[in-house]
Design a protein around this motif. Structure first.
Motif, PDB file in Angstrom:
ATOM      1  N   ASP A 114       0.947  -1.128  -0.037  1.00 34.16           N
ATOM      2  CA  ASP A 114       0.160   0.100  -0.019  1.00 34.16           C
ATOM      3  C   ASP A 114       0.745   1.380   0.142  1.00 34.16           C
ATOM      4  OD1 ASP A 114      -2.459  -1.065  -0.344  1.00 34.16           O
ATOM      5  OD2 ASP A 114      -2.925  -1.009   1.846  1.00 34.16           O
ATOM      6  N   PHE A 135       1.138   2.935  -3.519  1.00 36.91           N
ATOM      7  CA  PHE A 135       0.207   3.681  -4.046  1.00 36.91           C
ATOM      8  C   PHE A 135       0.066   5.431  -3.566  1.00 36.91           C
ATOM      9  CE2 PHE A 135      -2.272  -0.262  -3.639  1.00 36.91           C
ATOM     10  CZ  PHE A 135      -2.408  -0.772  -4.933  1.00 36.91           C
ATOM     11  N   ASP A 141      -7.412   4.859  -0.340  1.00 38.55           N
ATOM     12  CA  ASP A 141      -8.534   3.989  -0.556  1.00 38.55           C
ATOM     13  C   ASP A 141      -9.763   4.992  -1.008  1.00 38.55           C
ATOM     14  OD1 ASP A 141      -7.497   1.491  -0.533  1.00 38.55           O
ATOM     15  OD2 ASP A 141      -7.760   1.263   1.551  1.00 38.55           O
ATOM     16  N   ALA A 193     -12.972   6.334  -9.040  1.00 40.08           N
ATOM     17  CA  ALA A 193     -13.365   5.158  -9.861  1.00 40.08           C
ATOM     18  C   ALA A 193     -14.503   5.671 -10.655  1.00 40.08           C
ATOM     19  CB  ALA A 193     -13.543   3.968  -8.711  1.00 40.08           C
ATOM     20  N   ARG A 246      -8.763  -4.821 -18.330  1.00 38.49           N
ATOM     21  CA  ARG A 246      -8.003  -3.875 -17.971  1.00 38.49           C
ATOM     22  C   ARG A 246      -7.126  -4.166 -16.648  1.00 38.49           C
ATOM     23  NH1 ARG A 246     -10.916   1.250 -18.311  1.00 38.49           N
ATOM     24  NH2 ARG A 246     -11.181   1.156 -16.155  1.00 38.49           N
ATOM     25  N   GLY A 247      -5.903  -4.123 -16.446  1.00 41.17           N
ATOM     26  CA  GLY A 247      -5.389  -4.134 -15.202  1.00 41.17           C
ATOM     27  C   GLY A 247      -5.679  -3.298 -13.836  1.00 41.17           C
ATOM     28  N   ASP A 248      -5.152  -3.284 -12.660  1.00 37.70           N
ATOM     29  CA  ASP A 248      -5.695  -2.738 -11.792  1.00 37.70           C
ATOM     30  C   ASP A 248      -5.539  -1.155 -11.924  1.00 37.70           C
ATOM     31  OD1 ASP A 248      -6.116  -1.880  -9.213  1.00 37.70           O
ATOM     32  OD2 ASP A 248      -4.227  -2.705  -8.153  1.00 37.70           O
ATOM     33  N   ASP A 249      -6.524  -0.615 -12.079  1.00 44.24           N
ATOM     34  CA  ASP A 249      -6.580   0.791 -12.366  1.00 44.24           C
ATOM     35  C   ASP A 249      -5.740   1.545 -11.230  1.00 44.24           C
ATOM     36  OD1 ASP A 249      -7.910   0.904 -14.676  1.00 44.24           O
ATOM     37  OD2 ASP A 249     -10.017   0.743 -13.573  1.00 44.24           O
ATOM     38  N   ARG A 250      -6.040   1.328  -9.870  1.00 44.24           N
ATOM     39  CA  ARG A 250      -5.410   2.003  -8.880  1.00 44.24           C
ATOM     40  C   ARG A 250      -3.849   1.927  -9.067  1.00 44.24           C
ATOM     41  NH1 ARG A 250      -5.692   1.013  -2.348  1.00 44.24           N
ATOM     42  NH2 ARG A 250      -4.560   2.579  -1.568  1.00 44.24           N
ATOM     43  N   ARG A 251      -3.261   0.862  -9.302  1.00 43.58           N
ATOM     44  CA  ARG A 251      -1.695   0.539  -9.412  1.00 43.58           C
ATOM     45  C   ARG A 251      -1.248   1.164 -10.775  1.00 43.58           C
ATOM     46  NH1 ARG A 251       0.693  -5.181 -11.608  1.00 43.58           N
ATOM     47  NH2 ARG A 251      -0.705  -4.090 -13.416  1.00 43.58           N
ATOM     48  N   TYR A 258       4.301  -0.880 -10.547  1.00 38.77           N
ATOM     49  CA  TYR A 258       3.421  -0.133 -11.042  1.00 38.77           C
ATOM     50  C   TYR A 258       2.909  -1.096 -12.465  1.00 38.77           C
ATOM     51  CZ  TYR A 258       4.331   3.674  -7.914  1.00 38.77           C
ATOM     52  OH  TYR A 258       4.709   4.379  -6.725  1.00 38.77           O
ATOM     53  N   GLY A 259       3.401  -1.733 -12.794  1.00 37.82           N
ATOM     54  CA  GLY A 259       3.145  -2.650 -13.977  1.00 37.82           C
ATOM     55  C   GLY A 259       3.824  -2.234 -15.117  1.00 37.82           C
TER      56      GLY A 259
END
Length: 130
Positions: A3, A6, A10, A17, A29-34, A56-57
């Motif tokens: 965490d 990020f 949250d 979102a 789609r991958g994890d938007d937050r990441r 972060y990908g």
């Protein structure tokens, strides 16, 4: 992912979102937050997309998402939605910086002021034998 990597809490991501696109085709789609955290990291740190931490990908995903959402107006919609939500002014302001420069950095001619005239240069002896 931890965490602490990020950039969004949250609570912040929950507010963000509903403004993210949902009309994706093909692969999920991958994890938007990441990914958004990776984009924020690149923009805040000033690093190149290729130098973004792998946590972060894929770097290409960060860049592509940033550009595509920019073309679709997603970032602008998010900004307007969050700015119009109110809150303390510190959360709505855009950061800007002022950089002081020396008065000589204004763009005029530089140097010591002694310039050789072109006409004199034409009759001067050659500096090379070639």
């Amino acid at each position: 992912m931890d965490d602490h990597l990020f950039w969004l809490t949250d609570e912040q991501f929950v507010r963000l979102a509903p403004h993210l696109p949902t009309d994706t085709r093909g692969k999920a789609r991958g994890d938007d937050r990441r990914v958004i955290s990776g984009i924020i990291h690149v923009l805040k740190s000033g690093c190149r997309w290729v130098d973004a931490p792998s946590a972060y990908g894929p770097r290409k995903t960060l860049y592509n998402r940033f550009v595509r959402w920019g073309d679709k107006g997603i970032w602008q919609n998010i900004f307007h939605a969050l700015a119009s939500a109110g809150g303390p002014p510190a959360q709505v302001l855009i950061d800007s910086s002022a950089v002081k420069a020396h008065r000589c950095a204004a763009g005029g001619k530089g140097g010591n002021g002694r310039r050789r005239l072109v006409a004199r240069g034409a009759v001067a002896p050659r500096k090379s034998m070639l």
